[in-house]
Structures are given as structure tokens and as C-alpha cells.
Scaffold this motif. Sequence first.
Motif, PDB file in Angstrom:
ATOM      1  N   TYR A 106      45.291   1.942  36.122  1.00 46.57           N
ATOM      2  CA  TYR A 106      45.487   3.348  35.759  1.00 46.57           C
ATOM      3  C   TYR A 106      45.443   3.501  34.246  1.00 46.57           C
ATOM      4  O   TYR A 106      46.184   2.855  33.517  1.00 46.57           O
ATOM      5  N   ASP A 107      44.536   4.376  33.808  1.00 44.35           N
ATOM      6  CA  ASP A 107      44.412   4.593  32.372  1.00 44.35           C
ATOM      7  C   ASP A 107      44.263   6.092  32.190  1.00 44.35           C
ATOM      8  O   ASP A 107      43.287   6.694  32.656  1.00 44.35           O
ATOM      9  N   ARG A 108      45.212   6.725  31.521  1.00 42.74           N
ATOM     10  CA  ARG A 108      45.159   8.181  31.401  1.00 42.74           C
ATOM     11  C   ARG A 108      43.938   8.645  30.631  1.00 42.74           C
ATOM     12  O   ARG A 108      43.461   9.768  30.830  1.00 42.74           O
ATOM     13  N   ASN A 109      43.431   7.778  29.758  1.00 44.85           N
ATOM     14  CA  ASN A 109      42.229   8.170  29.013  1.00 44.85           C
ATOM     15  C   ASN A 109      40.986   8.168  29.891  1.00 44.85           C
ATOM     16  O   ASN A 109      39.944   8.700  29.515  1.00 44.85           O
ATOM     17  N   ASN A 110      41.112   7.538  31.054  1.00 44.82           N
ATOM     18  CA  ASN A 110      39.981   7.500  31.975  1.00 44.82           C
ATOM     19  C   ASN A 110      39.924   8.754  32.850  1.00 44.82           C
ATOM     20  O   ASN A 110      39.012   8.923  33.656  1.00 44.82           O
ATOM     21  N   LEU A 111      40.905   9.661  32.704  1.00 41.22           N
ATOM     22  CA  LEU A 111      40.882  10.878  33.520  1.00 41.22           C
ATOM     23  C   LEU A 111      39.931  11.892  32.898  1.00 41.22           C
ATOM     24  O   LEU A 111      39.872  12.033  31.669  1.00 41.22           O
TER      25      LEU A 111
END
Lengths: 384, 277
Positions: A106-111
Motif C-alpha cells: 500500500y502506497d498512498r502516492n500510488n492512488l
Amino acid sequence: MVKCKIIFLTFTIFLCCSVLSGCNGSNTLLLLNWGEYINDEVVEEFEEKYNCVVNISIADSNELFYSKIKSGTTVYDLVVPSDYMVQKMVENDLLESLDFSKLPHYDRNNLLPGVQRIMRLMNENSPKNIDYSSYFVPYFWGTWGIMYNKNKEGLEESLNAYGWDAYFDRSKLPKGTKVGMYNSIMHSYAAVMCRNHLPFNEEKDEYISLCYDQLKAMQFDEWGTDTMKKSIAAGNLDLAFVWTGDCLDMLYSTLEDGTSYEDISFDIYIPHDTIAFMDNLVMTKAARHKELAYQFIDFMLETEHAKENASVVGYCTPYKSSYQSIVEYEGEEVWDNDWAYAVSKYYPYYEDESLYQGTPLSFFSKDYMTEITNMINNVKTGSN
Amino acid sequence: MNDSYKKLAKPYEIWLYILALFPSLIMLVLVFLDTEGINFTDASFTFGNFSQLTESSTIIAFGNSLKFALLSTVLSAILGYFVAYRLFRSKFKNKFLILTILILPMWSNILLRIEALGNVMQPNNIITDLLSKIGIHVAIDIKGSSLAVLIGLVFTYLPFMILPIYTALEKIEPSLEEASLDLGATQLKTFWKVIFPLSTKGIVTGSIMVFLPCLSGFAIPEILGSGNIVLIGNVIDQFFRNMNYNIGALLALFIMILILGAIFLVQKVDKEGETLL
């Protein structure tokens, strides 16, 4: 005789217990999901990798999710509620705050920026200053739009010229246009709010009477659900407010039947003011298989799995990496090319999040919901 | 009856307690409460739910239910009587086969049948497609109208009317009819004075069996009425769907009382329960 009764009673209790507790083995993950909302092959892969069983139950509304979790007759580990229901569940202390260290993928920048925007809106329209994003991982997201029959002469033009007003005003539509409204009280209420640029999250009696007037004036030909997409494709209905994913679902199956893009008889118009939604994986506070649940969430987060999962569902993946892998396809496969085209057309990518369309719904008090229900029934029965 | 046989009915009795009686009691409790779903932790006592009974949409929906239930019962009774009487009079040896054919549609799922019927009621469907290929352009467009709902209800519940009427007719002693004819009554008079009165039991039983599901049903009006026709079952469905179990339970119990009344009526008419299939 008394003995006999005792035996029967014990038997009954035993039966109840075994039915209610269900499959409660330590290696069984209980997932409460929407129908046709997961790729079974990905689930099988997960089951093989972790040597476990994923038991999927189905419910068809956020409200049902809530009452199932709250009543606790079956203890589900993971649920897939939409934005507003996540808020309600968090506020009622039903969800576990996630430990993101257990979700290495999970990587918030990948959203996608649109997803980040919905997360921000969720926090903004909450009165309680809670950061909801620590309770969920986005699963799918999308918008609502007005699906229409391309073969109806003049319909596409009036939609482009008038937008929402065309949907709500028969004088702006070609003669004999058959219009359908989605038969869900929340969504038909929200449609009127969208048209009038009013907020979803305020409870006002004047909004209810406004809804009544505008819905009644329109005299809808149909109040349907997911059958409306088929009716439009068959030419039995011309216009309907539906999930964008519903339209894409129909599109994919029509393409698979061998129809080419140019010959498709329907399309969807997505107004700027519309409903946006995001369904999320959340873990219940009562979950009994938390480790397995974390493993499952993380497994679904992997780019390839998220992509495979999106390939059977008409909605958009929330992850940049999976999104790019879908739209940047450059091979020969017809299906993959069609898919790439549809996703980039109906779920376009913008760096600037303000270009994204739609607002998520908010939950209403029980009394307000009753008022809306009665208002919609008054519209349908013609009373006031 | 032998006592040991009674025990064989026990599993069903228990089933009934768990899945019918117990839920009904919960519903009765829910009527007087304000709860979130079926969770009793934050429940508060109220009479407020009863105001839903005076809501104009509830009254109209209830009126619609009664109207459709009555109309489809009368239509089914007329149509069903013709079929049952024709079958009773026919010299065909294998009447059982015809009865089987009559209930044959019931072997496929009711929702599928209704969806299919709904499809045919729209202007563009597989039949009009085929017909237009050979140059015939006919189409009906009645889906969403009261007529469509009525057709659907009669289509679905007609077998429930035919079977009890046929059973009642078959039970009539042939000598009674012969006696009537011998004594000089005409065929028509024999029918009205002998056959018809003896078969009313079947009509009553059949009527109850058609009336009840029509009164409480919601799937057929929802599909064939295109969501435009609201029956009380649809209102109940909506309240349950939106988590208002209190009002849902209230309306459902209201219908249940009516149904119990109707069953009480059947028992009055048919004390031995012999025509109830």
C-alpha cells in the motif's frame, strides 16, 4: 416426554449455533462483498498461496452491509462498503484502524488523484474531524452518469446542450424519449441535488419538496436497477441515470459479442456534477482472522492482481500503477485494446484533481431517510 | 393417530418455531421500538412508527395491493373454472398428463418467467426481431402498465386456482348429476343447481391461494410495472432495504394479520381441509 423435549431443545440449540457460527475454521476468511465484484481467479490464487478458504457472502446495499456488521450474527472479517458507509461504520466504532505496516504494497502516492480527492472530501464533509483514511484501503471507484440510446435522434445533442436539464425536462428531449430513473431512494434524491447544484450532506425539508416536484414533473417511464442498461442496449429505453460501470459492463459484453466500437448503440454522458463513489476494503473490529485479512488486502493491492480484478468488474482501479498498465497496453489483443480505450475514455486521468467529476454521498439520519422514502413513494403513486 | 408418528412432525415444528414464530415475535417487538437495523443496544420505545399507516403513499399502495389481488383473483377464478371444467368433462384418459402440463411452467424459476414475460411486453425483443426478419412489424409496449402487472399475476397464479377447482369437480358424485338429468333438469340447470354449488369449495380455496400471494407480493409488480406501480410489498421492501426495520415490521405485520384472517376464512369454509392442496 420431558426428556424428549430436552433432547429436541439441545438439538435445536446445537443446530442454531452451528448455523450461526458458520465456517469458523482458523484458515477461513469471511468476506462480505457486492455481487459480481471480485475476480474469482484472483481469489483462487490467494487461497492456493496461503492455503486457506475465502468465504464470500453477498449483500446488495451499503445499508445491508451495515446492519449485518452491526447485528454481528456472522462475524465477517472484511467488508466492501462505499465512502459514506465507511464514515458511518467508523463513527459507530465498527471498524478496525488498519496497521499499514502489515500492508507493504500500500502506497498512498500510488492512488489516482481522483481517489485522493474522494478521500479528502470524505474527511471534509465529516463534522467530527476523523481521518477516515486510516480505516480503509480503496478497492474500486467510479462515477454515475446518464446512459443514452445513440439511435434516438436528437438525444445526444440535447444531452450535450442541456446536460442535467435535458434529463429532467421533457421539453428539452426529443419526442417520445423513454426515461428511466435508478430505483434507489438515495441515488434518485442525489440526482435532483446534482441537477440543482445542491449539497448531498444537508438535511432540509425544502430539498425534499424540491425533489418531489422535479421527480414528479418528469414522469419517469421506468424506475429500474441494473436491467436498465440492457433495456437501453435493446432500444426499449432511451435515457437512464446509472453507474458508469453498468454502462461499461454492457459495453464489454457487447464488444465480446463481436460488435465493433462504431456500431455500439449506446453511450454515457457524465455530467460534472454527479455522484462519485469509492468502495473500500475495511476490516471489522470483531474480525477473527485479522492476519489473514491483512494478507488478503495486501494481495489485492499488488499491481497485477488489482489489474486482473478490474478486468471482470466495470469500475476503475484506484491504483496508478494498475491504471497505467491497463491504459498503456500496446499489444494485439482486441479485448485489451478495447479495455484500454474504454478506461481512458470513461475514467480519464488528470493530474489536476479539480478536473475530476462527482461528489460522494453522505449518510442521512433515519428520519430523513424515511422522509425521502415516503417522498419517492408519493412520486410513484401520484399522491402528495 | 399413533403417537410415534407425531414425533416425525417434530423437526418441522422446530423449524417453524425458529423460522416463523420467533421472527414474528421479534417483528412485533420492533414495531414499538426505534432501532438501528435489528440491533437492540440503542433501542428506544416509541409509538411513532404508527404514523406511517396514515401516510398517503402507504394507503395508496395498500389500495393498489387490494385492487390487484382482487382483480387477479376474479380473473383467475373465471379462467381457471373454464379450464378445470373442460378438463373434468373431457374423455381424455390421461388427465394427469394435462394437469402436469398446466403446472409445467412452475418448474422454472418464477423470476425468470416474469423477466421473460416482461421482455415480450417491450417493443424490441427476440420475437419481434424474428418477425421483422420475415417482414412482419408488430410490437406491443405494455410493460410498466397496470395491465402488464395484472397479466403477470394471473399468468403466475392461475395453476393455483385450476387445481383446487378440478379436485372439487372430480369429487362430485356422478350419480347426483345423473339424477338431476333424469328428473328433467336441462344441462345448464344441472350445472347451476348441482355442479357449481358443489364446486364452490374449490373456488374459495383457489381464491385464497391466489389472493394471498398477490396481496403480499412485490417482485411481479416491481418487474412488470417497471417500478412505477407501488404495492404494499414494495413499500415494505424499501423500508427493509434502507434499514428501517421498525416501519418495515409494522407494515409486514399488518399484512400478516390480514392473511391470518383469510386463512381463518378458509378453515370456516373447509373444515376438513380436504380441498387445500
